[in-house]
Design a protein around this motif. Sequence first.
Motif, PDB file in Angstrom:
ATOM      1  N   PHE A 535       0.825  -1.207   0.000  1.00 21.77           N
ATOM      2  CA  PHE A 535       0.000   0.000   0.000  1.00 21.77           C
ATOM      3  C   PHE A 535       0.861   1.260   0.000  1.00 21.77           C
ATOM      4  N   LEU A 536       1.872   1.294   0.865  1.00 20.35           N
ATOM      5  CA  LEU A 536       2.719   2.481   0.961  1.00 20.35           C
ATOM      6  C   LEU A 536       3.522   2.701  -0.318  1.00 20.35           C
ATOM      7  N   HIS A 537       3.968   1.608  -0.950  1.00 21.37           N
ATOM      8  CA  HIS A 537       4.730   1.761  -2.193  1.00 21.37           C
ATOM      9  C   HIS A 537       3.852   2.333  -3.303  1.00 21.37           C
ATOM     10  N   ARG A 538       2.617   1.887  -3.368  1.00 18.60           N
ATOM     11  CA  ARG A 538       1.709   2.432  -4.378  1.00 18.60           C
ATOM     12  C   ARG A 538       1.380   3.891  -4.082  1.00 18.60           C
ATOM     13  N   LEU A 539       1.325   4.228  -2.808  1.00 25.90           N
ATOM     14  CA  LEU A 539       1.001   5.590  -2.412  1.00 25.90           C
ATOM     15  C   LEU A 539       2.165   6.543  -2.658  1.00 25.90           C
ATOM     16  N   ALA A 540       3.380   6.103  -2.319  1.00 28.94           N
ATOM     17  CA  ALA A 540       4.571   6.956  -2.470  1.00 28.94           C
ATOM     18  C   ALA A 540       5.748   6.083  -2.892  1.00 28.94           C
ATOM     19  N   PRO A 541       5.830   5.701  -4.167  1.00 29.46           N
ATOM     20  CA  PRO A 541       6.863   4.759  -4.624  1.00 29.46           C
ATOM     21  C   PRO A 541       8.289   5.266  -4.459  1.00 29.46           C
ATOM     22  N   LYS A 542       8.486   6.582  -4.419  1.00 32.77           N
ATOM     23  CA  LYS A 542       9.835   7.111  -4.261  1.00 32.77           C
ATOM     24  C   LYS A 542      10.275   7.156  -2.803  1.00 32.77           C
ATOM     25  N   VAL A 543       9.339   6.956  -1.914  1.00 30.14           N
ATOM     26  CA  VAL A 543       9.648   7.008  -0.484  1.00 30.14           C
ATOM     27  C   VAL A 543       9.719   5.606   0.115  1.00 30.14           C
ATOM     28  N   PHE A 544       8.786   4.748  -0.289  1.00 29.66           N
ATOM     29  CA  PHE A 544       8.710   3.397   0.263  1.00 29.66           C
ATOM     30  C   PHE A 544       9.014   2.383  -0.843  1.00 29.66           C
TER      31      PHE A 544
END
Length: 603
Positions: A535-544
């Motif tokens: 979920f976090l990668h889809r939300l912020a792929p450059k951060v997570f």
Amino acid sequence: MLEMAIVVLKSNIGYIYSTRAHSSTFHASYRHTKTIIFPSKGPEMSSSQSLPEACDVVIVGAGPAGLATALLLAQQQSPRWERIVLLEKRPSIDAEEADKSYTYMIDGRGFSLTDSAGVTKAVEAAGVICSGLSISRVYPDGTYSERRFNFKDSSRASVWLPRRAFLRALHSGLAEAEQQGRVRIMYDAKVTNIELAAPGRGHASAAVLPIAVHVREAGGAGRELCFTPRLLVGADGAASEVRQALELWAPTAGLPEGTFSPVVLDSPSAGLRYKVLNLPPNPPFRTKQQPPQQQKKKEQQQEQATVSAGGSGSSHRVLPNSQLASVAGIKAPRQRAMQLGMLPFRDPSSPRTANVIAPSDHVFWTLDTGEKLGAFLQASLLESFPQLDVSALFNEQQLEAAAKSRGGSFPRPQYMRHFIAVLPYTPRDSDQQFAAAAAAASSSCGVVLLGDAIHCFPPDLGQGVNSAMQDVMEFAKALHAADGNLARALPLYEGRRAPEAAALAEIMTFGAPYQYSQDKIQLTLCGLNVILRMFLHRLAPKVFSQQTFVLIQQAEMSYAQIRDQVHATTRRIWALVGALAVALGALAVKFALAAGTGTLAVA
């Protein structure tokens, strides 16, 4: 969603062990004249029993790493390695223990070697090409389902194939070199002594080169041979005899104690025991005619179309060899619950294998007779797999053999910080046969370890054979970059691979250790962690970052980069949790103050 994450668990933030990557290299310094002999369990051989045979390379172990090394060395043109000897203790290239038959998943890292060696087509022809992750699952009540998950990067196809098939594919690339006499594979060959000596002193059995490898052939007359190579390669697994020889030799070279000892980590999957059960091709199982109600109507029709005709209550179908499958046992306490895992085979007529993986205190390991094993798998009252027809899968002799087999256990993740040694020597003027070799090697010999000899771990992420192929590729690149100069090539290779070995071993401590269901609570927590990271990668792929299993498939990334990205994401998740906790705390205080002010106003 949670079930999907648990079934194919590929990441975990709860078990991260801190290790340090060591990338230093060293040259072996010879200040001693004592010859170090690595003794075997058998009797020692004297120099009178065999005349030393000079060669360019001796490779101990003709498994994937050993064959791949011979393949790339035989293809190198400058310098040209003319005499390559592989020593294999097994009786043939594809001999293996029935209860430890391995199936490999060759990914992008493995293909980097097969592409370079020109054997990729042979690998693909022998295996099942998989561009996604699809799992067939058979439940105790006969329910059958087939699901596809998004954990695997579909742009990177992998190939599943048995170990023996992969060895045959690698061996096929050596055909021309064997015909030319440049490569020689000796089977049933037991290494009895490895001698490493100081320059100027030599051996009684090796008058020139500082390396001597003594071998006894098990078959025939049991000949005793001695080889004196410029390069000794240890591709002989986690219990490497070449590594043990280096450990004995190191103190005489002025190296610290433990220089060639592995760094051992821990993992929740380490110590799990495994055994392979041999099944007939496309094994049958009992199934309901009606599939689960929650499946779509179209899937129901497809399921019914593939079910064989049967009675009104149940019928039979098969698990094709080409499918990745899991057969679930009945719900039971931890020491009795189990499942069978079946990895795909290309050959539809080949016997199928089922993997049993369970803790060492599981009741399965107490089943020491065929009668007990058969009763455990399917007895009238306590059957573990009611969906299986055991009588159709095993006869009495097969059950007895399966019960008596030893199986194995998963090792603790470990890696070597140092795995090369450079041994300088000065050839005599009369040694014409070594003149060209000395010029190419700048008067140096060497010892190098590859594959499981420098890193081994549980098979959680399928990186054992793939990381070994990367080792071989980097070794070949180092030789090419150094123009065959072992004094420069070996430290270059170690400097590149030592940090990777450390990172890979660390990844195995948290990558997917609970996928074997040895701890249901931890498995559930890890499944939640997978969902959170997705979920976090889809939300912020450059951060997570993506989860470990997806990252590990990206062959262009180093293991150190993968480890660092996973750790960075873990830190950011905890920072996010901390920030949310502070925000919620501040909000709670604000509401409390507001409520208190309102109460005072009313009063």
